[in-house]
Design a protein around this motif. Structure first.
Motif, mmCIF file in Angstrom:
data_model
loop_
_atom_site.group_PDB
_atom_site.id
_atom_site.type_symbol
_atom_site.label_atom_id
_atom_site.label_comp_id
_atom_site.label_asym_id
_atom_site.label_seq_id
_atom_site.Cartn_x
_atom_site.Cartn_y
_atom_site.Cartn_z
ATOM 1 N N ASN A 1 39.243 -12.167 -1.201
ATOM 2 C CA ASN A 1 38.405 -12.046 -2.397
ATOM 3 C C ASN A 1 36.946 -11.770 -2.016
ATOM 4 O OD1 ASN A 1 37.171 -14.532 -1.805
ATOM 5 N ND2 ASN A 1 38.544 -15.665 -3.132
ATOM 6 N N GLN A 2 36.131 -11.478 -3.023
ATOM 7 C CA GLN A 2 34.744 -11.116 -2.764
ATOM 8 C C GLN A 2 33.945 -12.247 -2.137
ATOM 9 O OE1 GLN A 2 33.178 -9.564 -6.440
ATOM 10 N NE2 GLN A 2 34.050 -7.543 -6.055
ATOM 11 N N GLU A 3 34.194 -13.472 -2.569
ATOM 12 C CA GLU A 3 33.470 -14.610 -1.994
ATOM 13 C C GLU A 3 33.739 -14.719 -0.495
ATOM 14 O OE1 GLU A 3 33.526 -15.159 -6.281
ATOM 15 O OE2 GLU A 3 35.141 -14.751 -4.893
ATOM 16 N N LYS B 1 34.665 -12.322 1.518
ATOM 17 C CA LYS B 1 34.021 -11.189 2.183
ATOM 18 C C LYS B 1 32.541 -11.482 2.436
ATOM 19 C CE LYS B 1 36.981 -7.540 0.360
ATOM 20 N NZ LYS B 1 37.039 -6.330 -0.482
ATOM 21 N N ILE B 2 31.878 -12.098 1.462
ATOM 22 C CA ILE B 2 30.455 -12.432 1.609
ATOM 23 C C ILE B 2 30.268 -13.495 2.685
ATOM 24 C CG2 ILE B 2 28.485 -13.505 0.443
ATOM 25 C CD1 ILE B 2 29.608 -12.108 -2.154
ATOM 26 N N ILE B 3 31.105 -14.527 2.658
ATOM 27 C CA ILE B 3 31.018 -15.588 3.675
ATOM 28 C C ILE B 3 31.205 -14.999 5.064
ATOM 29 C CG2 ILE B 3 32.150 -17.665 4.560
ATOM 30 C CD1 ILE B 3 32.762 -18.295 1.516
ATOM 31 N N ASN B 4 32.205 -14.152 5.235
ATOM 32 C CA ASN B 4 32.448 -13.516 6.533
ATOM 33 C C ASN B 4 31.271 -12.649 6.963
ATOM 34 O OD1 ASN B 4 34.965 -14.722 6.546
ATOM 35 N ND2 ASN B 4 36.079 -12.859 6.038
ATOM 36 N N TYR B 5 30.691 -11.935 6.011
ATOM 37 C CA TYR B 5 29.536 -11.073 6.304
ATOM 38 C C TYR B 5 28.364 -11.904 6.808
ATOM 39 C CZ TYR B 5 26.147 -7.294 5.661
ATOM 40 O OH TYR B 5 25.182 -6.332 5.860
ATOM 41 N N VAL B 6 28.080 -13.002 6.126
ATOM 42 C CA VAL B 6 26.954 -13.850 6.531
ATOM 43 C C VAL B 6 27.242 -14.502 7.884
ATOM 44 C CG1 VAL B 6 25.588 -15.884 5.932
ATOM 45 C CG2 VAL B 6 26.159 -14.203 4.175
ATOM 46 N N GLU B 7 28.474 -14.893 8.136
ATOM 47 C CA GLU B 7 28.816 -15.448 9.445
ATOM 48 C C GLU B 7 28.564 -14.425 10.547
ATOM 49 O OE1 GLU B 7 32.859 -16.762 9.080
ATOM 50 O OE2 GLU B 7 32.281 -18.646 8.118
ATOM 51 N N ARG B 8 28.840 -13.160 10.257
ATOM 52 C CA ARG B 8 28.679 -12.103 11.259
ATOM 53 C C ARG B 8 27.224 -11.659 11.409
ATOM 54 N NH1 ARG B 8 31.589 -6.189 11.516
ATOM 55 N NH2 ARG B 8 30.700 -5.648 13.526
ATOM 56 N N PHE B 9 26.511 -11.494 10.289
ATOM 57 C CA PHE B 9 25.174 -10.904 10.324
ATOM 58 C C PHE B 9 24.036 -11.894 10.048
ATOM 59 C CE2 PHE B 9 28.033 -7.370 9.267
ATOM 60 C CZ PHE B 9 27.752 -6.520 10.322
ATOM 61 N N GLY B 10 24.350 -13.109 9.602
ATOM 62 C CA GLY B 10 23.337 -14.134 9.427
ATOM 63 C C GLY B 10 22.783 -14.282 8.022
ATOM 64 N N SER B 11 22.825 -13.215 7.216
ATOM 65 C CA SER B 11 22.313 -13.266 5.849
ATOM 66 C C SER B 11 22.843 -12.059 5.085
ATOM 67 C CB SER B 11 20.788 -13.259 5.843
ATOM 68 O OG SER B 11 20.302 -12.031 6.353
ATOM 69 N N ILE B 12 22.548 -12.045 3.773
ATOM 70 C CA ILE B 12 22.981 -10.922 2.948
ATOM 71 C C ILE B 12 21.986 -10.731 1.803
ATOM 72 C CG2 ILE B 12 24.475 -12.290 1.431
ATOM 73 C CD1 ILE B 12 26.473 -9.878 1.566
ATOM 74 N N THR B 13 21.774 -9.476 1.417
ATOM 75 C CA THR B 13 20.966 -9.126 0.256
ATOM 76 C C THR B 13 21.849 -8.358 -0.729
ATOM 77 O OG1 THR B 13 20.271 -6.964 1.097
ATOM 78 C CG2 THR B 13 18.901 -8.877 1.702
ATOM 79 N N THR B 14 21.334 -8.132 -1.919
ATOM 80 C CA THR B 14 22.080 -7.358 -2.909
ATOM 81 C C THR B 14 22.406 -5.968 -2.380
ATOM 82 O OG1 THR B 14 21.028 -8.580 -4.697
ATOM 83 C CG2 THR B 14 21.998 -6.480 -5.274
ATOM 84 N N LEU B 15 21.451 -5.343 -1.702
ATOM 85 C CA LEU B 15 21.695 -4.014 -1.143
ATOM 86 C C LEU B 15 22.789 -4.059 -0.076
ATOM 87 C CD1 LEU B 15 21.035 -1.017 -1.032
ATOM 88 C CD2 LEU B 15 19.204 -1.555 0.589
ATOM 89 N N ASP B 16 22.765 -5.073 0.797
ATOM 90 C CA ASP B 16 23.817 -5.227 1.806
ATOM 91 C C ASP B 16 25.182 -5.343 1.138
ATOM 92 O OD1 ASP B 16 21.870 -5.378 3.870
ATOM 93 O OD2 ASP B 16 21.798 -7.564 3.725
ATOM 94 N N ALA C 1 30.730 -3.179 -1.234
ATOM 95 C CA ALA C 1 31.013 -2.655 -2.582
ATOM 96 C C ALA C 1 31.049 -3.773 -3.625
ATOM 97 C CB ALA C 1 32.303 -1.853 -2.598
ATOM 98 N N ILE C 2 30.184 -4.772 -3.442
ATOM 99 C CA ILE C 2 30.062 -5.885 -4.388
ATOM 100 C C ILE C 2 28.752 -5.699 -5.138
ATOM 101 C CG2 ILE C 2 29.763 -8.391 -4.600
ATOM 102 C CD1 ILE C 2 31.561 -8.629 -2.094
ATOM 103 N N THR C 3 28.833 -5.671 -6.487
ATOM 104 C CA THR C 3 27.643 -5.362 -7.275
ATOM 105 C C THR C 3 26.970 -6.577 -7.899
ATOM 106 O OG1 THR C 3 29.000 -4.937 -9.221
ATOM 107 C CG2 THR C 3 28.450 -3.047 -7.830
ATOM 108 N N ARG C 4 27.644 -7.689 -8.019
ATOM 109 C CA ARG C 4 27.054 -8.874 -8.659
ATOM 110 C C ARG C 4 26.961 -10.014 -7.659
ATOM 111 N NH1 ARG C 4 29.908 -10.867 -13.245
ATOM 112 N NH2 ARG C 4 27.961 -11.895 -13.736
ATOM 113 N N LEU C 5 26.102 -9.847 -6.663
ATOM 114 C CA LEU C 5 25.993 -10.827 -5.581
ATOM 115 C C LEU C 5 25.631 -12.209 -6.100
ATOM 116 C CD1 LEU C 5 26.088 -11.523 -2.584
ATOM 117 C CD2 LEU C 5 23.685 -10.807 -2.438
ATOM 118 N N PHE D 1 26.986 -17.962 -6.777
ATOM 119 C CA PHE D 1 27.246 -19.109 -7.651
ATOM 120 C C PHE D 1 28.633 -19.688 -7.354
ATOM 121 C CE2 PHE D 1 28.979 -20.881 -11.585
ATOM 122 C CZ PHE D 1 27.997 -21.796 -11.932
ATOM 123 N N ASN D 2 29.630 -18.822 -7.229
ATOM 124 C CA ASN D 2 31.003 -19.272 -6.927
ATOM 125 C C ASN D 2 31.099 -19.879 -5.533
ATOM 126 O OD1 ASN D 2 31.793 -18.327 -9.423
ATOM 127 N ND2 ASN D 2 32.654 -16.424 -8.629
#
Length: 71
Positions: free
Chosen positions: A2-4, A6-21, A27-31, A36-37
């Protein structure tokens, strides 16, 4: 996955995330809704406000999110 997750994995790999990232790389538009979830799942999420310039040279503000699992 799920999208959540994917975001957790991204932050684990890259350290942080922005809306643009999230949009560009995942391909997630409502970061903020997904963040929140993620908080409801028990993760501690922090953010910092950053400034940059857009392609028109105008100053823009955005959040950079950091995630850590609560102990």
């Amino acid at each position: 996955m799920n999208q959540e997750q994917k975001i957790i994995n991204y932050v684990e790999r890259f350290g942080s995330i922005t809306t643009l990232d999230a949009f560009r790389d995942l391909a997630i538009t409502r970061l903020s809704a997904r963040i929140f979830n993620i908080k409801k799942l028990g993760y501690k999420v922090s953010s910092v406000r950053e400034k940059s310039k857009n392609r028109f040279g105008e100053e823009v503000n955005y959040s950079r999110y950091f995630i850590e699992k609560e102990q």
